[in-house]
Design an enzyme around this catalytic site. Structure first.
Site, PDB file in Angstrom:
ATOM      1  N   TYR A   1      44.947  38.459  38.772  1.00 59.33           N
ATOM      2  CA  TYR A   1      44.847  36.990  38.659  1.00 59.33           C
ATOM      3  C   TYR A   1      43.471  36.506  39.102  1.00 59.33           C
ATOM      4  O   TYR A   1      42.782  35.788  38.355  1.00 59.33           O
ATOM      5  CB  TYR A   1      45.947  36.316  39.514  1.00 59.33           C
ATOM      6  CG  TYR A   1      45.651  34.857  39.802  1.00 59.33           C
ATOM      7  CD1 TYR A   1      45.710  33.892  38.801  1.00 59.33           C
ATOM      8  CD2 TYR A   1      45.293  34.445  41.097  1.00 59.33           C
ATOM      9  CE1 TYR A   1      45.422  32.556  39.074  1.00 59.33           C
ATOM     10  CE2 TYR A   1      45.008  33.112  41.369  1.00 59.33           C
ATOM     11  CZ  TYR A   1      45.072  32.172  40.360  1.00 59.33           C
ATOM     12  OH  TYR A   1      44.781  30.852  40.627  1.00 59.33           O
TER      13      TYR A   1
ATOM     14  N   LYS B   1      40.375  34.700  36.996  1.00 66.27           N
ATOM     15  CA  LYS B   1      39.827  33.375  37.327  1.00 66.27           C
ATOM     16  C   LYS B   1      38.320  33.487  37.597  1.00 66.27           C
ATOM     17  O   LYS B   1      37.538  32.615  37.204  1.00 66.27           O
ATOM     18  CB  LYS B   1      40.536  32.781  38.545  1.00 66.27           C
ATOM     19  CG  LYS B   1      41.978  32.376  38.318  1.00 66.27           C
ATOM     20  CD  LYS B   1      42.178  31.248  37.307  1.00 66.27           C
ATOM     21  CE  LYS B   1      41.636  29.917  37.755  1.00 66.27           C
ATOM     22  NZ  LYS B   1      41.988  28.828  36.814  1.00 66.27           N
TER      23      LYS B   1
ATOM     24  N   THR C   1      40.099  28.732  41.910  1.00 70.08           N
ATOM     25  CA  THR C   1      40.798  29.099  43.138  1.00 70.08           C
ATOM     26  C   THR C   1      39.847  29.717  44.163  1.00 70.08           C
ATOM     27  O   THR C   1      38.832  30.322  43.796  1.00 70.08           O
ATOM     28  CB  THR C   1      41.908  30.117  42.803  1.00 70.08           C
ATOM     29  OG1 THR C   1      42.423  30.665  44.006  1.00 70.08           O
ATOM     30  CG2 THR C   1      41.382  31.270  41.947  1.00 70.08           C
ATOM     31  N   ASP C   2      40.221  29.620  45.440  1.00 69.32           N
ATOM     32  CA  ASP C   2      39.433  30.295  46.484  1.00 69.32           C
ATOM     33  C   ASP C   2      39.616  31.813  46.433  1.00 69.32           C
ATOM     34  O   ASP C   2      38.862  32.549  47.070  1.00 69.32           O
ATOM     35  CB  ASP C   2      39.797  29.755  47.879  1.00 69.32           C
ATOM     36  CG  ASP C   2      41.248  29.959  48.272  1.00 69.32           C
ATOM     37  OD1 ASP C   2      42.046  30.438  47.441  1.00 69.32           O
ATOM     38  OD2 ASP C   2      41.590  29.646  49.433  1.00 69.32           O
ATOM     39  N   GLU C   3      40.645  32.278  45.678  1.00 75.38           N
ATOM     40  CA  GLU C   3      40.894  33.725  45.641  1.00 75.38           C
ATOM     41  C   GLU C   3      39.751  34.494  44.986  1.00 75.38           C
ATOM     42  O   GLU C   3      39.666  35.711  45.143  1.00 75.38           O
ATOM     43  CB  GLU C   3      42.212  34.018  44.911  1.00 75.38           C
ATOM     44  CG  GLU C   3      43.402  33.427  45.633  1.00 75.38           C
ATOM     45  CD  GLU C   3      44.737  34.055  45.261  1.00 75.38           C
ATOM     46  OE1 GLU C   3      44.763  35.092  44.586  1.00 75.38           O
ATOM     47  OE2 GLU C   3      45.757  33.486  45.670  1.00 75.38           O
TER      48      GLU C   3
HETATM   49  P1  NAD Z   1      51.166  26.548  37.166  1.00 69.06           P
HETATM   50  O1  NAD Z   1      51.478  27.977  36.863  1.00 69.06           O
HETATM   51  O2  NAD Z   1      52.150  25.754  37.943  1.00 69.06           O
HETATM   52  O3  NAD Z   1      50.907  25.749  35.804  1.00 69.06           O
HETATM   53  C1  NAD Z   1      50.121  26.270  34.781  1.00 69.06           C
HETATM   54  C2  NAD Z   1      50.366  25.436  33.530  1.00 69.06           C
HETATM   55  O4  NAD Z   1      49.509  25.954  32.494  1.00 69.06           O
HETATM   56  C3  NAD Z   1      51.802  25.497  33.018  1.00 69.06           C
HETATM   57  O5  NAD Z   1      52.253  24.197  32.706  1.00 69.06           O
HETATM   58  C4  NAD Z   1      51.700  26.360  31.765  1.00 69.06           C
HETATM   59  O6  NAD Z   1      52.659  26.031  30.775  1.00 69.06           O
HETATM   60  C5  NAD Z   1      50.283  26.077  31.314  1.00 69.06           C
HETATM   61  N1  NAD Z   1      49.732  27.178  30.506  1.00 69.06           N
HETATM   62  C6  NAD Z   1      49.742  28.506  30.817  1.00 69.06           C
HETATM   63  N2  NAD Z   1      49.161  29.199  29.818  1.00 69.06           N
HETATM   64  C7  NAD Z   1      48.773  28.309  28.883  1.00 69.06           C
HETATM   65  C8  NAD Z   1      48.103  28.414  27.643  1.00 69.06           C
HETATM   66  N3  NAD Z   1      47.737  29.602  27.137  1.00 69.06           N
HETATM   67  N4  NAD Z   1      47.830  27.283  26.955  1.00 69.06           N
HETATM   68  C9  NAD Z   1      48.210  26.074  27.437  1.00 69.06           C
HETATM   69  N5  NAD Z   1      48.854  25.908  28.592  1.00 69.06           N
HETATM   70  C10 NAD Z   1      49.131  27.012  29.318  1.00 69.06           C
HETATM   71  O7  NAD Z   1      49.750  26.570  37.866  1.00 69.06           O
HETATM   72  P2  NAD Z   1      49.181  25.643  39.050  1.00 69.06           P
HETATM   73  O8  NAD Z   1      49.588  26.222  40.344  1.00 69.06           O
HETATM   74  O9  NAD Z   1      49.483  24.241  38.737  1.00 69.06           O
HETATM   75  O10 NAD Z   1      47.606  25.912  38.875  1.00 69.06           O
HETATM   76  C11 NAD Z   1      46.835  25.101  38.012  1.00 69.06           C
HETATM   77  C12 NAD Z   1      45.388  25.549  38.081  1.00 69.06           C
HETATM   78  O11 NAD Z   1      44.914  25.429  39.420  1.00 69.06           O
HETATM   79  C13 NAD Z   1      45.172  27.007  37.691  1.00 69.06           C
HETATM   80  O12 NAD Z   1      43.956  27.088  36.975  1.00 69.06           O
HETATM   81  C14 NAD Z   1      45.081  27.738  39.019  1.00 69.06           C
HETATM   82  O13 NAD Z   1      44.281  28.889  38.893  1.00 69.06           O
HETATM   83  C15 NAD Z   1      44.403  26.679  39.876  1.00 69.06           C
HETATM   84  N6  NAD Z   1      44.697  26.740  41.315  1.00 69.06           N
HETATM   85  C16 NAD Z   1      45.989  26.825  41.770  1.00 69.06           C
HETATM   86  C17 NAD Z   1      46.224  26.800  43.148  1.00 69.06           C
HETATM   87  C18 NAD Z   1      47.621  26.845  43.708  1.00 69.06           C
HETATM   88  O14 NAD Z   1      47.787  26.967  44.932  1.00 69.06           O
HETATM   89  N7  NAD Z   1      48.671  26.736  42.900  1.00 69.06           N
HETATM   90  C19 NAD Z   1      45.154  26.745  44.045  1.00 69.06           C
HETATM   91  C20 NAD Z   1      43.841  26.679  43.531  1.00 69.06           C
HETATM   92  C21 NAD Z   1      43.630  26.669  42.163  1.00 69.06           C
HETATM   93  O1  DAU Z   2      44.574  30.460  47.253  1.00 71.44           O
HETATM   94  C1  DAU Z   2      44.887  29.802  46.061  1.00 71.44           C
HETATM   95  C2  DAU Z   2      45.984  30.541  45.321  1.00 71.44           C
HETATM   96  O2  DAU Z   2      47.190  30.299  46.045  1.00 71.44           O
HETATM   97  C3  DAU Z   2      46.128  30.088  43.881  1.00 71.44           C
HETATM   98  O3  DAU Z   2      44.968  30.404  43.181  1.00 71.44           O
HETATM   99  C4  DAU Z   2      47.337  30.781  43.217  1.00 71.44           C
HETATM  100  O4  DAU Z   2      47.510  30.288  41.909  1.00 71.44           O
HETATM  101  C5  DAU Z   2      48.562  30.470  44.047  1.00 71.44           C
HETATM  102  O5  DAU Z   2      49.689  31.140  43.508  1.00 71.44           O
HETATM  103  C6  DAU Z   2      48.352  30.883  45.502  1.00 71.44           C
HETATM  104  O6  DAU Z   2      48.274  32.323  45.605  1.00 71.44           O
HETATM  105  P1  DAU Z   2      48.999  33.131  46.773  1.00 71.44           P
HETATM  106  O7  DAU Z   2      49.176  34.522  46.329  1.00 71.44           O
HETATM  107  O8  DAU Z   2      48.343  32.920  48.078  1.00 71.44           O
HETATM  108  O9  DAU Z   2      50.419  32.336  46.804  1.00 71.44           O
HETATM  109  P2  DAU Z   2      51.912  32.848  46.992  1.00 71.44           P
HETATM  110  O10 DAU Z   2      52.753  31.639  47.209  1.00 71.44           O
HETATM  111  O11 DAU Z   2      52.322  33.811  45.945  1.00 71.44           O
HETATM  112  O12 DAU Z   2      51.847  33.653  48.371  1.00 71.44           O
HETATM  113  C7  DAU Z   2      51.427  33.012  49.568  1.00 71.44           C
HETATM  114  C8  DAU Z   2      51.410  34.067  50.662  1.00 71.44           C
HETATM  115  O13 DAU Z   2      52.786  34.427  50.965  1.00 71.44           O
HETATM  116  C9  DAU Z   2      50.733  35.363  50.285  1.00 71.44           C
HETATM  117  O14 DAU Z   2      50.100  35.896  51.426  1.00 71.44           O
HETATM  118  C10 DAU Z   2      51.885  36.274  49.843  1.00 71.44           C
HETATM  119  C11 DAU Z   2      53.022  35.812  50.706  1.00 71.44           C
HETATM  120  N1  DAU Z   2      54.387  35.889  50.150  1.00 71.44           N
HETATM  121  C12 DAU Z   2      54.595  35.384  48.898  1.00 71.44           C
HETATM  122  C13 DAU Z   2      55.860  35.389  48.350  1.00 71.44           C
HETATM  123  C14 DAU Z   2      56.099  34.850  46.950  1.00 71.44           C
HETATM  124  C15 DAU Z   2      55.438  36.386  50.912  1.00 71.44           C
HETATM  125  O15 DAU Z   2      55.231  36.818  52.076  1.00 71.44           O
HETATM  126  N2  DAU Z   2      56.685  36.385  50.369  1.00 71.44           N
HETATM  127  C16 DAU Z   2      56.955  35.912  49.108  1.00 71.44           C
HETATM  128  O16 DAU Z   2      58.120  35.980  48.667  1.00 71.44           O
END
Ligand code: NAD
Ligand code: DAU
Length: 355
Positions: free
Chosen positions: A158, A162, A133-135
């Protein structure tokens, strides 16, 4: 091509698996623990696909993972399994440390043991893509972009977990020669997104006439990427990325949170008019502890070296996404029954602030 995908029942992982199985015709072993965030319903379109196999396993379980490597014998690994929600990591970080750090370590060690049994072309061609992630880069000020050389500065449990896993992945190349590539992506959105994250939560709350919570002032900025663009990028990075290197992935779609929520309200007014604007449901609530101000990705390397280009911009992607949620209640209703959208990630004693 034989690919192990971890986390393939989650949001991004399922998009990756659908892409590899349906568009690329690869043999995929999908390993997922099926936590609250994973559901096989996201893979319903693969029901008759002989090139998709599912294994329910925990990535921390060394025996199960090693056996999966030794029997499936992958050419490639795409490691996405993780605990992914920042708010949940604030409430309790244990699962994040366990899965994201120990689980990634277990994946690297299992891959290394398997890779050491390979020889010749198979050994040279093997790749382990660590998806991150970019975080990990922390928060930007008003200007500038995250590049592949931005120093790590994570803010949340989180992102710290990562960051730890990224360091392990890089170390496994430097120390053991394991051919690892790392990707760091900005915020994804699109179909099959668990309704705890901002965009799906706001769509469903708007649909149900519930309040739309905006943390703090709503001026925090995220850089949004449509999930299928991310899936294609990951396939490309796994295929052509240079060993030991990082590739940033992002859509050049920076938006303030308040503007994202307002746009969803406008689309809901168009598709599901309620007689009054959905924006009246917006409620400013207590800020997220450690809330990063701004993320923005410089994806030049991915675009110029590997030739990737996003197909969706935020305007096209958000409209598709809102329509998808309105058309696919069968997918989200069971998840919504298990998690009703209540606020997560507040410190003890803190209450959501009314506007
Ligand atoms: P998600 O939470 O939707 O899915 C995660 C999946 O991993 C789920 O299916 C869960 O069952 C599985 N999982 C969790 N713990 C596990 C374990 N111990 N063993 C096996 N499986 C397990 O997550 P996502 O949003 O699809 O993110 C996927 C990847 O991409 C993550 O590594 C996250 O850090 C990264 N990522 C997410 C975002 C985003 O915006 N969602 C952005 C950049 C990177
Ligand atoms: O940048 C990549 C990341 O983006 C991934 O690594 C994470 O897995 C993914 O969950 C996401 O993280 P964020 O914290 O940015 O996503 P989230 O949807 O939780 O929140 C997006 C923005 O909105 C953040 O600034 C918090 C805000 N927010 C979130 C929720 C859930 C609100 O204002 N209200 C809300 O109810």
């Amino acid at each position: 091509m034989r690919v192990i995908v971890t986390g393939g029942a989650g949001f991004i992982g399922s998009a990756v698996v659908r892409h590899l199985v349906l568009d690329k015709g690869y043999e995929v072993l999908n390993i997922d623990k099926l936590t609250y965030a994973g559901t096989l319903s996201s893979l319903a379109s693969l029901d008759n696909q002989a090139n998709h196999r599912f294994l329910q396993a925990d990535i921390c379980d060394r025996n199960a993972i090693q056996e999966a490597f030794d029997t499936f014998r992958p050419d490639r690994v795409m490691h996405l399994a993780a605990e992914s929600h920042v708010d949940r990591s604030i409430t309790g970080a244990a699962d994040f440390v366990q899965t994201n750090v120990i689980g990634s370590f277990t994946m690297l060690e299992s891959a290394r043991a398997y890779w050491n049994t390979l020889a010749g072309d198979a050994k040279a061609a093997f790749r382990f893509l660590h998806v991150s992630t970019d975080e990990v880069y922390g928060s930007l000020g008003e200007n500038g972009l995250f590049t592949e050389t931005t120093p790590y500065d994570p803010s949340s449990p989180y992102s710290a977990s990562k960051a730890a896993s990224d360091h392990l992945a890089k170390a496994w190349t430097r120390t053991y020669g394991l051919p690892v590539v790392v990707s760091n992506c900005s915020n994804n959105y699109g179909p099959y997104h668990f309704p705890e994250k901002l965009i799906p939560l706001v769509i469903l709350n708007a649909l149900h006439g519930k309040s739309l919570p905006i943390y703090g002032s709503g001026s925090n900025i995220r850089d949004w990427l449509y999930v299928e663009d991310h899936a294609r990028a990951l396939d490309l990075i796994a295929e052509r990325g240079a060993i030991g290197e990082t590739y940033n992935v992002g859509g050049r779609n920076e938006r303030r949170n308040v503007d994202v929520v307002t746009r969803i309200c406008e689309l809901m007014d168009k598709f599901r008019p309620q007689g009054k604007p959905h924006s009246q449901l917006i409620e400013y609530v207590a800020d997220r502890p450690g809330h990063d101000a701004r993320y923005a990705i410089d994806a030049t390397r991915l675009e110029t070296e590997l030739g990737w280009k996003a197909l969706e911009n935020f305007d096209t992607g958000i409209e598709k996404t809102v329509r998808w949620y309105l058309d696919n209640e069968w997918w989200w209703q069971p998840l919504r029954d298990g998690y009703d959208g209540r606020r997560l990630g507040l410190l003890q004693g803190e209450v959501p602030k009314k506007s």
